[in-house]
Design a protein around this motif. Structure first.
Motif: not given
Length: 144
Positions: A32-35, A66-67, A72-76, A105-107
């Motif tokens: 959902d985050g990626i979408a 973190l997962e 999400i960050r892999q795509e966006c 990944e961090g914050l």
């Protein structure tokens, strides 16, 4: 054209019984985050939720956060993601410090609620800010 920043809060504390589309677990949260990011959201707010029960993992969901963030960050890679901040004492937000210490990944963003009544005390707010600055987290949002 006027500039606009869109933040998507993708699950909060809603249950699948009320809406079967509510994401639980990191994979559904990432989906959902990626979408949302692909649709234009610049910021994704996500509550770590147990994959099966949907229970909020609150301050103990660091691995889930973190997962989800990693997926999400892999795509966006340019979207900002941030966790929930529950409660008004430092013992209720250990996940913020654990996330800020993660080298991969961090914050990126944390919220600190500082209400005149019922919010972080002045002392806790000062400690929170000092700890976040020591961890080089400079995107802290304060709500009064």
């Amino acid at each position: 054209m006027q500039k606009l920043i869109i933040e998507a809060s993708i699950n909060e504390s809603a249950r699948k019984q009320d809406n079967p589309n509510i994401p639980y677990g990191p994979e559904e949260g990432a989906r959902d985050g990626i979408a949302c990011a692909k649709a234009g959201a610049a910021i994704i707010h996500y509550h770590a939720r147990d994959q099966v029960t949907g229970d909020n993992e609150w301050e103990h969901g660091t691995k889930t956060y973190l997962e989800c963030y990693r997926l999400i960050r892999q795509e966006c890679p340019n979207v900002i993601v941030y966790p929930t901040q529950r409660g008004y004492t430092l013992d209720r937000v250990p996940h913020l410090f654990e996330l800020a210490r993660d080298p991969d990944e961090g914050l990126e963003l944390a919220t600190v609620d500082v209400f005149p009544t019922g919010g972080f005390s002045h002392d806790d707010s000062s400690v929170m800010v000092e700890l976040m600055e020591a961890l080089r987290l400079h995107h802290v949002s304060y709500s009064l």
